[in-house]
Design a protein around this motif. Structure first.
Motif, PDB file in Angstrom:
ATOM      1  N   ILE A   1      10.807 -36.725  16.196  1.00  0.00           N
ATOM      2  CA  ILE A   1      12.134 -36.209  16.516  1.00  0.00           C
ATOM      3  C   ILE A   1      12.139 -34.689  16.645  1.00  0.00           C
ATOM      4  O   ILE A   1      12.733 -34.132  17.563  1.00  0.00           O
ATOM      5  N   CYS A   2      11.456 -33.997  15.743  1.00  0.00           N
ATOM      6  CA  CYS A   2      11.639 -32.548  15.650  1.00  0.00           C
ATOM      7  C   CYS A   2      10.566 -31.700  16.320  1.00  0.00           C
ATOM      8  O   CYS A   2      10.798 -30.518  16.575  1.00  0.00           O
ATOM      9  N   SER A   3       9.382 -32.237  16.595  1.00  0.00           N
ATOM     10  CA  SER A   3       8.277 -31.380  17.042  1.00  0.00           C
ATOM     11  C   SER A   3       8.605 -30.601  18.315  1.00  0.00           C
ATOM     12  O   SER A   3       8.306 -29.409  18.419  1.00  0.00           O
ATOM     13  N   ARG A   4       9.227 -31.274  19.273  1.00  0.00           N
ATOM     14  CA  ARG A   4       9.558 -30.566  20.506  1.00  0.00           C
ATOM     15  C   ARG A   4      10.570 -29.458  20.229  1.00  0.00           C
ATOM     16  O   ARG A   4      10.449 -28.352  20.761  1.00  0.00           O
ATOM     17  N   ASN A   5      11.550 -29.748  19.393  1.00  0.00           N
ATOM     18  CA  ASN A   5      12.558 -28.741  19.069  1.00  0.00           C
ATOM     19  C   ASN A   5      11.933 -27.545  18.349  1.00  0.00           C
ATOM     20  O   ASN A   5      12.262 -26.391  18.632  1.00  0.00           O
ATOM     21  N   VAL A   6      11.023 -27.826  17.423  1.00  0.00           N
ATOM     22  CA  VAL A   6      10.346 -26.744  16.704  1.00  0.00           C
ATOM     23  C   VAL A   6       9.555 -25.873  17.675  1.00  0.00           C
ATOM     24  O   VAL A   6       9.604 -24.639  17.611  1.00  0.00           O
ATOM     25  N   SER A   7       8.845 -26.504  18.598  1.00  0.00           N
ATOM     26  CA  SER A   7       8.064 -25.747  19.577  1.00  0.00           C
ATOM     27  C   SER A   7       8.943 -24.860  20.439  1.00  0.00           C
ATOM     28  O   SER A   7       8.594 -23.701  20.730  1.00  0.00           O
ATOM     29  N   GLU A   8      10.084 -25.400  20.863  1.00  0.00           N
ATOM     30  CA  GLU A   8      10.983 -24.614  21.716  1.00  0.00           C
ATOM     31  C   GLU A   8      11.577 -23.434  20.937  1.00  0.00           C
ATOM     32  O   GLU A   8      11.755 -22.345  21.482  1.00  0.00           O
ATOM     33  N   ILE A   9      11.889 -23.643  19.665  1.00  0.00           N
ATOM     34  CA  ILE A   9      12.425 -22.556  18.842  1.00  0.00           C
ATOM     35  C   ILE A   9      11.393 -21.450  18.675  1.00  0.00           C
ATOM     36  O   ILE A   9      11.701 -20.254  18.836  1.00  0.00           O
ATOM     37  N   ILE A  10      10.163 -21.826  18.380  1.00  0.00           N
ATOM     38  CA  ILE A  10       9.115 -20.827  18.186  1.00  0.00           C
ATOM     39  C   ILE A  10       8.820 -20.098  19.495  1.00  0.00           C
ATOM     40  O   ILE A  10       8.591 -18.883  19.509  1.00  0.00           O
ATOM     41  N   ALA A  11       8.863 -20.825  20.619  1.00  0.00           N
ATOM     42  CA  ALA A  11       8.644 -20.184  21.912  1.00  0.00           C
ATOM     43  C   ALA A  11       9.711 -19.128  22.185  1.00  0.00           C
ATOM     44  O   ALA A  11       9.415 -18.046  22.717  1.00  0.00           O
ATOM     45  N   SER A  12      10.938 -19.420  21.806  1.00  0.00           N
ATOM     46  CA  SER A  12      12.016 -18.443  21.981  1.00  0.00           C
ATOM     47  C   SER A  12      11.816 -17.240  21.068  1.00  0.00           C
ATOM     48  O   SER A  12      12.071 -16.094  21.465  1.00  0.00           O
TER      49      SER A  12
END
Length: 444
Positions: free
Chosen positions: A400-411
């Protein structure tokens, strides 16, 4: 023998095709009853073109060429000298089966993106609300708000309303005018207009309120805060509040690529950042004797899944694939691409979230902690942040969260998420949890 993993539309179409050509096939599915998300658990499904499920479900139970194993969680798979061995857990017992060829039709699950209060009781995905209704005849709450983006919101809202639920409204993030960008897809798929008319009539019949260009950005357990947003999901202004006790929020789907990844099937990143399998014109994967059909090759809905399931089965049998099937797949794939254009999920949602809100709900890791792993501990990708924060280490293993975590860190780092990272967080060495006790019992 051919094994088909998954009993949704793609798996059912493949199974019926194999059986019709007088070959033995085993269908292994994790659900208690067949149908997948689209035809979940029912022999008769309410909704547009609901009757077409009957022949597939009947074949599954009545055709002597088909062996159906339900409630079976495949936890690992391996290539052997004799074929492909699938290890699965059924009724608490670990078993295995070795087959010559495999058709993966593992489907997808709802994609969830966080907002302030999304970890509160009452927040779920549209698929979960539909599963409760179709699988158990349970309405998720007293007053339900449907939000997110994509056409899946419509059958969920209509199904709940038909069952007597108090549907507070449908909050769609994008304007329907975005379909103007895909004239060829609409021209090639005129039947989709009839489906839209069907649901428009149902929405009018049940007097459901639909709001476009908006999203739920916060929930306090009693009411949802609705904001106007732009096409990147950035908040333009707070708009109004809606009283509700349940929010069903869905942002498209995430394919299940775990089992194919274990078997070494080549993966690719779709135009919307979703990890899918790379297949050829006959749905053949890069791994020997493995075909893949349905959402795992790109989110396209039941129509495309049925076509791909048939093509995969015919190819696995070594039979010629009719040109009409190739053209039908082309038409449906055009529509699938139009879905991505019409319902994009930008990264503006990151502005919805309070620092104390959890991004990883399993391990209760907040947005603030993830951001701190970058600013204070120099994490530069999701894997490094996971080592510092445990985000993605819970029961769902980051599904559930891995993609969201990656996008947050990319930002935070002002860098793009690489394809290699996307593929990395989508794969797991063990497909589903299994206890050491069950594993030991299976070895005896």
């Amino acid at each position: 023998m051919i094994a088909i993993i998954g009993a949704g539309p793609a798996g059912l179409a493949a199974a019926m095709t194999v059986a019709e050509n007088n070959e033995q096939v085993v269908v292994i599915d994790s659900a208690p009853r067949p149908g997948g998300q689209y035809w979940r658990h029912l022999s008769q499904v309410e909704g547009y073109k609901s009757g077409r499920s009957a022949k597939y479900l009947r074949a599954l139970h009545e055709n002597e060429k088909i062996t159906y194993i339900s409630r079976a969680q495949i936890w690992s798979a391996v290539h052997t000298e004799n074929g492909i061995t699938l290890n699965y857990l059924a009724a608490g017992i670990e078993s295995s089966i070795t087959v010559e060829r495999v058709i993966l039709a593992t489907g997808a699950h709802d994609r969830a993106i966080p907002f302030t209060g999304w970890e509160r009781p009452g927040v779920m995905t549209p698929g979960a609300a539909q599963a409760l209704l179709k699988g158990h005849n349970v309405i998720a709450g007293q007053r339900i708000l449907i939000t997110g983006t994509g056409p899946f919101l419509l059958p969920v809202a209509v199904g709940l309303a038909a069952a007597g639920a108090d549907v507070a409204g449908i909050i769609e993030a994008h304007s329907p005018l975005r379909w103007i960008k895909s004239p060829l897809a609409l021209l090639l798929n005129p039947q989709k207009s009839f489906e839209l008319i069907y649901y428009a009539r149902k929405i009018a019949q049940y007097k459901l309120k639909v709001s476009f260009g908006r999203a739920v950005v916060a929930f306090d357990g009693k009411s949802a805060t609705i904001a106007k947003i732009d096409s990147e999901l950035r908040i333009k202004q707070k708009d109004f509040d809606v009283e509700c006790d349940v929010i069903a929020a869905g942002w498209g789907f995430t394919p299940d690529v775990t089992l194919g990844g274990i078997l070494g099937c080549k993966q690719a990143v779709d135009r919307d950042g979703t990890v899918i399998f790379a297949v050829d014109g006959e749905q053949r994967s890069s791994a020997k004797n493995i075909w893949i059909a349905g959402e795992a090759t790109g989110i396209g809905g039941a129509d495309l899944a049925l076509i791909e399931g048939r093509i995969a089965a015919l190819s696995a049998l070594g039979l010629t694939i009719p040109l009409r099937l190739h053209f039908a797949r082309y038409r449906s794939q055009k529509f699938a691409t139009a879905l991505q254009v019409s319902y994009p999920v930008g990264n503006g949602w990151q502005g919805w979230i309070a620092p104390e809100s959890n991004i990883c709900r399993c391990e209760e890791v907040s947005l603030g902690e993830i951001c701190a792993s970058v600013t204070e501990l120099s994490a530069n990708d999701a894997r490094t942040s996971k080592l510092f924060t445990r985000a993605g280490m819970g029961m769902c293993q980051g599904r559930i969260c891995s993609r969201n975590v990656s996008e947050i860190i990319a930002s935070q780092t002002q860098c793009e998420v690489t394809d290699l990272e996307r593929i990395g967080y989508s794969n797991r060495p063990i497909a589903t949890p299994i206890s050491l006790g069950a594993l030991a019992d299976g070895i005896k």
